[in-house]
Write a protein that holds these residues in place. Structure first.
Motif, PDB file in Angstrom:
ATOM      1  N   ALA A   1     -26.247  68.683 -46.612  1.00  0.00           N
ATOM      2  CA  ALA A   1     -26.174  70.139 -46.751  1.00  0.00           C
ATOM      3  C   ALA A   1     -24.816  70.639 -46.262  1.00  0.00           C
ATOM      4  CB  ALA A   1     -27.308  70.801 -45.982  1.00  0.00           C
ATOM      5  N   SER A   2     -23.794  69.868 -46.528  1.00  0.00           N
ATOM      6  CA  SER A   2     -22.431  70.198 -46.125  1.00  0.00           C
ATOM      7  C   SER A   2     -21.796  71.157 -47.125  1.00  0.00           C
ATOM      8  CB  SER A   2     -21.613  68.905 -46.036  1.00  0.00           C
ATOM      9  OG  SER A   2     -21.690  68.203 -47.263  1.00  0.00           O
ATOM     10  N   PRO A   3     -20.603  71.706 -46.837  1.00  0.00           N
ATOM     11  CA  PRO A   3     -19.919  72.557 -47.822  1.00  0.00           C
ATOM     12  C   PRO A   3     -19.728  71.848 -49.162  1.00  0.00           C
ATOM     13  CG  PRO A   3     -18.898  72.813 -45.671  1.00  0.00           C
ATOM     14  CD  PRO A   3     -19.899  71.695 -45.533  1.00  0.00           C
ATOM     15  N   ASN A   4     -19.750  72.637 -50.232  1.00  0.00           N
ATOM     16  CA  ASN A   4     -19.787  72.105 -51.596  1.00  0.00           C
ATOM     17  C   ASN A   4     -18.724  71.060 -51.882  1.00  0.00           C
ATOM     18  OD1 ASN A   4     -21.578  74.247 -51.678  1.00  0.00           O
ATOM     19  ND2 ASN A   4     -20.501  75.378 -53.264  1.00  0.00           N
ATOM     20  N   HIS A   5     -17.489  71.332 -51.479  1.00  0.00           N
ATOM     21  CA  HIS A   5     -16.375  70.473 -51.863  1.00  0.00           C
ATOM     22  C   HIS A   5     -16.397  69.118 -51.162  1.00  0.00           C
ATOM     23  CE1 HIS A   5     -15.134  72.641 -48.267  1.00  0.00           C
ATOM     24  NE2 HIS A   5     -14.171  71.768 -48.072  1.00  0.00           N
ATOM     25  N   LEU A   6     -17.294  68.932 -50.205  1.00  0.00           N
ATOM     26  CA  LEU A   6     -17.414  67.651 -49.503  1.00  0.00           C
ATOM     27  C   LEU A   6     -18.453  66.724 -50.123  1.00  0.00           C
ATOM     28  CD1 LEU A   6     -17.344  68.941 -45.803  1.00  0.00           C
ATOM     29  CD2 LEU A   6     -15.413  68.205 -47.212  1.00  0.00           C
ATOM     30  N   HIS A   7     -19.260  67.226 -51.038  1.00  0.00           N
ATOM     31  CA  HIS A   7     -20.428  66.485 -51.508  1.00  0.00           C
ATOM     32  C   HIS A   7     -20.070  65.148 -52.146  1.00  0.00           C
ATOM     33  CE1 HIS A   7     -23.169  70.303 -51.766  1.00  0.00           C
ATOM     34  NE2 HIS A   7     -22.839  69.984 -50.543  1.00  0.00           N
ATOM     35  N   VAL A   8     -19.097  65.121 -53.031  1.00  0.00           N
ATOM     36  CA  VAL A   8     -18.836  63.888 -53.776  1.00  0.00           C
ATOM     37  C   VAL A   8     -18.268  62.806 -52.861  1.00  0.00           C
ATOM     38  CG1 VAL A   8     -17.562  62.854 -55.685  1.00  0.00           C
ATOM     39  CG2 VAL A   8     -18.571  65.108 -55.953  1.00  0.00           C
ATOM     40  N   ASP A   9     -17.324  63.162 -51.983  1.00  0.00           N
ATOM     41  CA  ASP A   9     -16.786  62.165 -51.042  1.00  0.00           C
ATOM     42  C   ASP A   9     -17.901  61.591 -50.175  1.00  0.00           C
ATOM     43  OD1 ASP A   9     -14.215  62.461 -51.991  1.00  0.00           O
ATOM     44  OD2 ASP A   9     -13.551  63.770 -50.355  1.00  0.00           O
ATOM     45  N   GLN A  10     -18.775  62.462 -49.682  1.00  0.00           N
ATOM     46  CA  GLN A  10     -19.867  61.979 -48.836  1.00  0.00           C
ATOM     47  C   GLN A  10     -20.856  61.143 -49.630  1.00  0.00           C
ATOM     48  OE1 GLN A  10     -21.190  65.698 -47.124  1.00  0.00           O
ATOM     49  NE2 GLN A  10     -19.757  65.546 -45.410  1.00  0.00           N
ATOM     50  N   LEU A  11     -21.104  61.530 -50.864  1.00  0.00           N
ATOM     51  CA  LEU A  11     -22.006  60.758 -51.712  1.00  0.00           C
ATOM     52  C   LEU A  11     -21.449  59.353 -51.941  1.00  0.00           C
ATOM     53  CD1 LEU A  11     -24.494  60.556 -53.529  1.00  0.00           C
ATOM     54  CD2 LEU A  11     -23.185  61.684 -55.340  1.00  0.00           C
ATOM     55  N   GLU A  12     -20.158  59.246 -52.172  1.00  0.00           N
ATOM     56  CA  GLU A  12     -19.555  57.923 -52.372  1.00  0.00           C
ATOM     57  C   GLU A  12     -19.652  57.072 -51.101  1.00  0.00           C
ATOM     58  OE1 GLU A  12     -16.262  58.500 -55.903  1.00  0.00           O
ATOM     59  OE2 GLU A  12     -15.617  58.841 -53.825  1.00  0.00           O
ATOM     60  N   ARG A  13     -19.435  57.676 -49.942  1.00  0.00           N
ATOM     61  CA  ARG A  13     -19.549  56.917 -48.689  1.00  0.00           C
ATOM     62  C   ARG A  13     -20.975  56.451 -48.467  1.00  0.00           C
ATOM     63  NH1 ARG A  13     -16.501  60.483 -44.236  1.00  0.00           N
ATOM     64  NH2 ARG A  13     -17.057  58.730 -42.862  1.00  0.00           N
ATOM     65  N   ILE A  14     -21.935  57.301 -48.758  1.00  0.00           N
ATOM     66  CA  ILE A  14     -23.337  56.908 -48.624  1.00  0.00           C
ATOM     67  C   ILE A  14     -23.655  55.773 -49.586  1.00  0.00           C
ATOM     68  CG2 ILE A  14     -25.704  57.705 -49.009  1.00  0.00           C
ATOM     69  CD1 ILE A  14     -24.698  60.514 -48.078  1.00  0.00           C
ATOM     70  N   ALA A  15     -23.191  55.881 -50.831  1.00  0.00           N
ATOM     71  CA  ALA A  15     -23.459  54.846 -51.834  1.00  0.00           C
ATOM     72  C   ALA A  15     -22.884  53.503 -51.418  1.00  0.00           C
ATOM     73  CB  ALA A  15     -22.903  55.278 -53.189  1.00  0.00           C
ATOM     74  N   ARG A  16     -21.722  53.514 -50.767  1.00  0.00           N
ATOM     75  CA  ARG A  16     -21.084  52.252 -50.355  1.00  0.00           C
ATOM     76  C   ARG A  16     -21.774  51.607 -49.165  1.00  0.00           C
ATOM     77  NH1 ARG A  16     -16.159  55.194 -51.028  1.00  0.00           N
ATOM     78  NH2 ARG A  16     -16.079  55.484 -48.763  1.00  0.00           N
ATOM     79  N   THR A  17     -22.299  52.440 -48.247  1.00  0.00           N
ATOM     80  CA  THR A  17     -22.723  51.902 -46.964  1.00  0.00           C
ATOM     81  C   THR A  17     -24.217  51.996 -46.678  1.00  0.00           C
ATOM     82  OG1 THR A  17     -22.257  54.015 -45.865  1.00  0.00           O
ATOM     83  CG2 THR A  17     -20.476  52.394 -45.941  1.00  0.00           C
ATOM     84  N   ARG A  18     -24.905  53.040 -47.147  1.00  0.00           N
ATOM     85  CA  ARG A  18     -26.321  53.216 -46.793  1.00  0.00           C
ATOM     86  C   ARG A  18     -27.044  54.009 -47.869  1.00  0.00           C
ATOM     87  NH1 ARG A  18     -29.359  53.464 -42.009  1.00  0.00           N
ATOM     88  NH2 ARG A  18     -31.220  52.318 -42.591  1.00  0.00           N
ATOM     89  N   PRO A  19     -27.273  53.419 -49.026  1.00  0.00           N
ATOM     90  CA  PRO A  19     -27.859  54.166 -50.154  1.00  0.00           C
ATOM     91  C   PRO A  19     -29.361  54.371 -50.007  1.00  0.00           C
ATOM     92  CG  PRO A  19     -27.454  51.899 -50.800  1.00  0.00           C
ATOM     93  CD  PRO A  19     -26.907  52.037 -49.401  1.00  0.00           C
ATOM     94  N   LEU A  20     -29.723  55.246 -49.084  1.00  0.00           N
ATOM     95  CA  LEU A  20     -31.126  55.615 -48.874  1.00  0.00           C
ATOM     96  C   LEU A  20     -31.536  56.706 -49.857  1.00  0.00           C
ATOM     97  CD1 LEU A  20     -31.117  55.847 -44.964  1.00  0.00           C
ATOM     98  CD2 LEU A  20     -32.259  54.090 -46.335  1.00  0.00           C
ATOM     99  N   PRO A  21     -32.838  56.953 -50.016  1.00  0.00           N
ATOM    100  CA  PRO A  21     -33.261  58.141 -50.768  1.00  0.00           C
ATOM    101  C   PRO A  21     -32.569  59.378 -50.216  1.00  0.00           C
ATOM    102  CG  PRO A  21     -35.153  56.758 -50.279  1.00  0.00           C
ATOM    103  CD  PRO A  21     -33.991  56.162 -49.525  1.00  0.00           C
ATOM    104  N   LEU A  22     -32.071  60.214 -51.105  1.00  0.00           N
ATOM    105  CA  LEU A  22     -31.145  61.266 -50.704  1.00  0.00           C
ATOM    106  C   LEU A  22     -31.533  62.598 -51.333  1.00  0.00           C
ATOM    107  CD1 LEU A  22     -28.408  62.288 -49.527  1.00  0.00           C
ATOM    108  CD2 LEU A  22     -27.312  61.343 -51.574  1.00  0.00           C
ATOM    109  N   LEU A  23     -31.585  63.645 -50.518  1.00  0.00           N
ATOM    110  CA  LEU A  23     -31.709  65.019 -50.989  1.00  0.00           C
ATOM    111  C   LEU A  23     -30.345  65.663 -50.803  1.00  0.00           C
ATOM    112  CD1 LEU A  23     -33.474  67.374 -52.010  1.00  0.00           C
ATOM    113  CD2 LEU A  23     -34.034  67.876 -49.632  1.00  0.00           C
ATOM    114  N   LEU A  24     -29.694  66.015 -51.910  1.00  0.00           N
ATOM    115  CA  LEU A  24     -28.313  66.484 -51.905  1.00  0.00           C
ATOM    116  C   LEU A  24     -28.271  67.938 -52.342  1.00  0.00           C
ATOM    117  CD1 LEU A  24     -25.243  65.906 -51.734  1.00  0.00           C
ATOM    118  CD2 LEU A  24     -25.361  65.044 -54.067  1.00  0.00           C
ATOM    119  N   GLU A  25     -27.752  68.794 -51.470  1.00  0.00           N
ATOM    120  CA  GLU A  25     -27.694  70.218 -51.797  1.00  0.00           C
ATOM    121  C   GLU A  25     -26.811  70.469 -53.013  1.00  0.00           C
ATOM    122  OE1 GLU A  25     -28.651  73.187 -51.635  1.00  0.00           O
ATOM    123  OE2 GLU A  25     -30.259  72.918 -50.192  1.00  0.00           O
TER     124      GLU A  25
END
Length: 368
Positions: A77-101
């Protein structure tokens, strides 16, 4: 292996600003779920979140949160412009079920990055389109086909308050939000596709910054975020939809009003804004309504759709955040599907970008 069907689901929460805190309040109302770890780079927001969830660990950076082995699901639930960078980091390191704002992304160039993740992410990613779950809109959606006989015209009107202050005033600038028709209105473009069961083909829009934020300045820069507009969308199946947005209309009785019409009749939904903004001198806030108006026999039928006061206190979305989390939790436990996929989230953003392009150029924009 942990049995997610019976054990408590433990969330890691990334971003604890206004919307993040609404998520925290609603997770606290769920059975079988708790927030185990939270991260926000703002000391003010992180401190507020810690007070709300004293049992959660306050994690200083995203990598430390993702390294925790006691998490079952993530919420961004971070600011909009951070979503894709954070999504990529999650995908690389801890791809858990995710609810993305929402919005899923803000820059058109990021669509390919999101598509690559969609092809490889091993767990479900749910894009948070809360408006689907507002009780009056949920009833509207469930009765839509029966009331209309197939929607031919859909109108969505949102008359509401201006953008609220956010940390660092990030939401005052298009480069951070994706623009108003992305940031605010991706919800409504998502609803258009859901209601019409078709894909958009053409956008015609007129929008701009008319009233709000004109006298504001941040680090020598004036806000460029729009506050109002009209968007007309043609769909493949011949149906049409219109969005009317005004963000200097907080004196309205209802904040969202939806109307769908087909050969058999019309159905409407009326949703009040957050109760905390309703003038106490006027008494109780209005109750959400659904109105069904058949062509034969003529005569509207008004249904009141009251919302649990506890859910109204937990957030600004008419109880929708709670009901969305209920369904997300079922999915995490393997008992349901993902309602709003990455593909849905991408399409909503792309529709907003097309509408903004039409408003800028003053011409119809074809959608591909």
């Amino acid at each position: 292996m942990k049995d997610l069907g019976t054990d408590v689901i433990r969330y890691g929460v990334i971003g604890c600003g206004m919307m993040g805190q609404e998520h925290l309040r609603n997770i606290a109302l769920l059975e079988g779920a708790r927030v185990a770890a939270i991260h926000d780079p703002s000391e003010l927001m992180a401190g507020a979140a810690r007070l709300m969830v004293p049992g959660a660990s306050l994690v200083t950076d995203l990598d430390a949160l993702l390294a925790r082995q006691d998490l079952d699901a993530l919420l961004v639930a971070s600011p909009n412009h951070l979503h894709v960078d954070q999504l990529e980091r999650i995908a690389r390191t801890r791809p858990l079920p995710l609810l993305l704002e929402k919005p899923l992304f803000t820059d058109p160039a990021d669509a390919d990055r999101v598509a690559r993740i969609a092809d490889t992410y091993p767990a479900p990613i749910w894009v948070a389109m809360e408006y689907r779950y507002m009780p009056p809109i949920a009833v509207f959606l469930s009765e839509l086909e029966r009331a209309t006989g197939g929607v031919k015209m859909l109108t969505i009107r949102e008359h509401r308050f201006p953008f609220l202050p956010k940390v660092g005033n990030w939401n005052r600038f298009n480069r951070n939000t994706g623009g108003t028709l992305v940031e605010k209105c991706c919800h409504f473009f998502d609803l258009m596709r859901l209601c019409l069961k078709s894909e958009p083909v053409r956008f015609m829009a007129s929008a701009g910054q008319v009233v709000n934020h004109l006298d504001e300045c941040y680090d020598g820069e004036a806000p460029d975020i729009w506050d109002s507009g009209y968007v007309i969308v043609d769909f493949e199946n011949g149906a049409r939809a219109m969005l009317e947005l005004c963000m200097y209309a907080e004196g309205s009785e209802y904040q969202e009003e939806l109307s769908a019409v087909g050969p058999d009749g019309k159905i409407e939904a009326r949703v009040p804004g957050p109760g905390r903004f309703w003038p106490q001198a006027l008494g109780a806030p209005p109750v959400p309504q659904v109105i069904v108006s058949p062509r034969t026999p003529r005569g509207p039928r008004v249904l009141e759709i009251p919302v649990d006061p506890l859910l109204l206190e937990a957030g600004d979305h008419n109880g929708a955040t709670f009901y969305q989390h209920q369904r997300f939790l079922r999915m995490v436990r393997g008992m349901g599907d993902c309602d709003v996929t990455l593909a849905d989230g991408m399409k909503a953003v792309q529709m907003g970008l097309a509408a903004q392009a039409s408003a800028v150029c003053g011409q119809a924009v074809n959608f591909r």
